[in-house]
Design a protein around this motif. Sequence first.
Motif, PDB file in Angstrom:
ATOM      1  N   ALA A   1      -6.673   8.771  -2.432  1.00 36.81           N
ATOM      2  CA  ALA A   1      -7.816   9.675  -2.390  1.00 36.81           C
ATOM      3  C   ALA A   1      -8.567   9.598  -1.064  1.00 36.81           C
ATOM      4  CB  ALA A   1      -8.753   9.345  -3.547  1.00 36.81           C
ATOM      5  N   ASP A   2      -8.625   8.398  -0.442  1.00 34.40           N
ATOM      6  CA  ASP A   2      -9.427   8.288   0.782  1.00 34.40           C
ATOM      7  C   ASP A   2      -8.759   8.920   2.000  1.00 34.40           C
ATOM      8  OD1 ASP A   2      -7.531   6.364   1.099  1.00 34.40           O
ATOM      9  OD2 ASP A   2      -8.895   4.754   1.666  1.00 34.40           O
ATOM     10  N   LEU A   3      -7.554   9.436   1.820  1.00 36.15           N
ATOM     11  CA  LEU A   3      -6.900  10.156   2.922  1.00 36.15           C
ATOM     12  C   LEU A   3      -6.435  11.547   2.497  1.00 36.15           C
ATOM     13  CD1 LEU A   3      -4.662   7.482   4.703  1.00 36.15           C
ATOM     14  CD2 LEU A   3      -6.491   8.797   5.730  1.00 36.15           C
ATOM     15  N   LYS A   4      -6.690  11.893   1.252  1.00 40.73           N
ATOM     16  CA  LYS A   4      -6.165  13.155   0.710  1.00 40.73           C
ATOM     17  C   LYS A   4      -6.603  14.354   1.550  1.00 40.73           C
ATOM     18  CE  LYS A   4      -5.333  15.562  -3.489  1.00 40.73           C
ATOM     19  NZ  LYS A   4      -5.838  16.105  -4.671  1.00 40.73           N
ATOM     20  N   SER A   5      -5.696  15.258   1.759  1.00 38.10           N
ATOM     21  CA  SER A   5      -5.907  16.515   2.496  1.00 38.10           C
ATOM     22  C   SER A   5      -5.946  16.356   4.009  1.00 38.10           C
ATOM     23  CB  SER A   5      -7.182  17.233   2.040  1.00 38.10           C
ATOM     24  OG  SER A   5      -7.137  17.462   0.663  1.00 38.10           O
ATOM     25  N   LEU A   6      -5.894  15.133   4.476  1.00 41.74           N
ATOM     26  CA  LEU A   6      -5.769  14.929   5.924  1.00 41.74           C
ATOM     27  C   LEU A   6      -4.446  15.564   6.354  1.00 41.74           C
ATOM     28  CD1 LEU A   6      -7.332  12.893   8.030  1.00 41.74           C
ATOM     29  CD2 LEU A   6      -5.203  11.658   7.888  1.00 41.74           C
TER      30      LEU A   6
ATOM     31  N   PHE B   1      -1.700  16.675   9.617  1.00 46.38           N
ATOM     32  CA  PHE B   1      -1.277  16.337  10.970  1.00 46.38           C
ATOM     33  C   PHE B   1      -0.189  17.333  11.367  1.00 46.38           C
ATOM     34  CE2 PHE B   1       1.257  13.058  13.544  1.00 46.38           C
ATOM     35  CZ  PHE B   1       0.470  13.211  14.657  1.00 46.38           C
TER      36      PHE B   1
ATOM     37  N   PHE C   1       0.549   6.597  10.254  1.00 48.48           N
ATOM     38  CA  PHE C   1      -0.443   6.325   9.198  1.00 48.48           C
ATOM     39  C   PHE C   1      -0.417   4.869   8.721  1.00 48.48           C
ATOM     40  CE2 PHE C   1       0.450  10.955   8.464  1.00 48.48           C
ATOM     41  CZ  PHE C   1      -0.762  11.405   8.960  1.00 48.48           C
TER      42      PHE C   1
ATOM     43  N   GLN D   1      -9.378  16.948   9.944  1.00 46.46           N
ATOM     44  CA  GLN D   1     -10.210  15.958   9.262  1.00 46.46           C
ATOM     45  C   GLN D   1     -10.988  16.691   8.160  1.00 46.46           C
ATOM     46  OE1 GLN D   1     -11.916  15.191  13.162  1.00 46.46           O
ATOM     47  NE2 GLN D   1     -11.654  12.998  12.855  1.00 46.46           N
ATOM     48  N   PRO D   2     -10.558  16.583   6.902  1.00 46.08           N
ATOM     49  CA  PRO D   2     -11.167  17.407   5.846  1.00 46.08           C
ATOM     50  C   PRO D   2     -12.645  17.153   5.622  1.00 46.08           C
ATOM     51  CG  PRO D   2      -9.519  15.888   4.945  1.00 46.08           C
ATOM     52  CD  PRO D   2      -9.432  15.777   6.417  1.00 46.08           C
ATOM     53  N   SER D   3     -13.103  15.910   5.774  1.00 51.10           N
ATOM     54  CA  SER D   3     -14.529  15.629   5.523  1.00 51.10           C
ATOM     55  C   SER D   3     -15.423  16.282   6.568  1.00 51.10           C
ATOM     56  CB  SER D   3     -14.786  14.129   5.519  1.00 51.10           C
ATOM     57  OG  SER D   3     -14.042  13.538   4.503  1.00 51.10           O
ATOM     58  N   LEU D   4     -14.869  16.478   7.745  1.00 53.01           N
ATOM     59  CA  LEU D   4     -15.647  17.100   8.817  1.00 53.01           C
ATOM     60  C   LEU D   4     -15.263  18.565   8.999  1.00 53.01           C
ATOM     61  CD1 LEU D   4     -15.452  14.158  11.392  1.00 53.01           C
ATOM     62  CD2 LEU D   4     -17.379  14.763   9.941  1.00 53.01           C
ATOM     63  N   LYS D   5     -14.263  19.003   8.234  1.00 53.90           N
ATOM     64  CA  LYS D   5     -13.730  20.377   8.323  1.00 53.90           C
ATOM     65  C   LYS D   5     -13.402  20.717   9.780  1.00 53.90           C
ATOM     66  CE  LYS D   5     -16.189  22.006   4.235  1.00 53.90           C
ATOM     67  NZ  LYS D   5     -16.895  20.742   3.926  1.00 53.90           N
TER      68      LYS D   5
ATOM     69  N   ARG E   1       0.862  -1.184   0.000  1.00 53.65           N
ATOM     70  CA  ARG E   1       0.000   0.000   0.000  1.00 53.65           C
ATOM     71  C   ARG E   1       0.900   1.236   0.000  1.00 53.65           C
ATOM     72  NH1 ARG E   1      -4.092   0.729   4.833  1.00 53.65           N
ATOM     73  NH2 ARG E   1      -2.096   1.081   5.816  1.00 53.65           N
TER      74      ARG E   1
END
Lengths: 262, 159
Positions: free
Chosen positions: A88-93, A95, A131, A112-116, A60
Amino acid sequence: MKSKFVLALVLVFLAGVATVPSAQTPTADQIMQMVENRFQGNDSQVQVQLDTTNAQGQTRTLQIETKSFLYDKQNIKYKILVTVTAPADLKSLAFLVWENKYPKPDDRWLYQPSLKTVKKIEPENARTSLFGTVFNFEDVNGRPAEADTHKLLRNEPIEGRQAWVIESTPKNPSIVEFSRRVVWIDQESLAILKEELYDKQKGDLLRVFKLAKQEKIDNIWTNLIATVEHVQTQTKSKYTYSNVKYNTGIPESAFDPNNLGK
Amino acid sequence: MKYEYALKLILLAVFLTLAASSGAFAEPQKLETLVIDETKTLEESVCVEFLARGLQTSGLFELEALSQIPREPNPSGKPYDLTVIVPEKILQVWLVTADIPARLPDFLQRDLLLIKEIVAQIYNGSDCTLRQAVDTSDDLAPALYAAVLLQNGWLQSPR
């Protein structure tokens, strides 16, 4: 017979000269402190590919961008920002770590980008997985010299580099996964060329880190490729650095938790 | 001929206006969803991001987030259709709705099943510590929090 005995004595003497550290050799504590304090630029920016292969041979890949900033005040050494660029499933995360001087644990935030949402992460053991790879944060950023007691075992060449071999035992074994570690330190660059960790149960080999490539960039020795293998789970990770840039004037505001995700 | 064409255009315009106002061509309305992420570690928090991304990708949920279960009334006055709570220490994901799933509208029941599938995909893999999604009829905790969140205006009765 006599000549063989003399030859043996000479060989033993020469072997002793080659392996026993001389009077000019710095102490183990001094070496580890030099490793910790080696200059890595006032700021740096690098793209990293992390490949992790499990025992079944499945690999991976994670790509991250790392920015670091030498702060060196108010008990904070470095400020480090890690942003995931792929998959893509972790993009923009993102730390963010403020690396505090030992023994204060680091301050950490996660975006957490999906939750802003920016959330403060509890101080954790710096040896938890980075990670999902076999690397931990200390592999990338270094383990504080003061966290262990050190003993210089010998000098020896490794992969064509002259190295100090140091055995370290943790002062607080309850917060680490190993009972002792042995490191080979390059006498020129002060980089850790190899590290072996031994487990707490039987003292068996647990993990092996190897630096595969280093180069001088802007006159700073830079680790470019390294591998780490968890011997007992047969999981391996490899990091590959690219586009390394030093002293580009990254603004301090980039390391403000309030600016994460902006 | 010209009149016929014009009449057709007018009728089409009237039809489209009526259809649009009745919602015939509207996208299915997204569920206003509050995600409460109580996790504290990096690994667990990354898994919550996976969960949120899974919900977003489905296109059925509009997400907002809090880091702990609110004990006070909702200051915005805007209640949510659904609350997804990821507790810190209990290895579950609580799906909190205003009623038990059997008494919810079909679309909400379907969405709850979808969330359970997403949770299973994320938390049954090798990356995240195993967690199980439970709703208000599976476990006392989500039922209890449903009552609290409903009373404080965070959760609304099904549309």
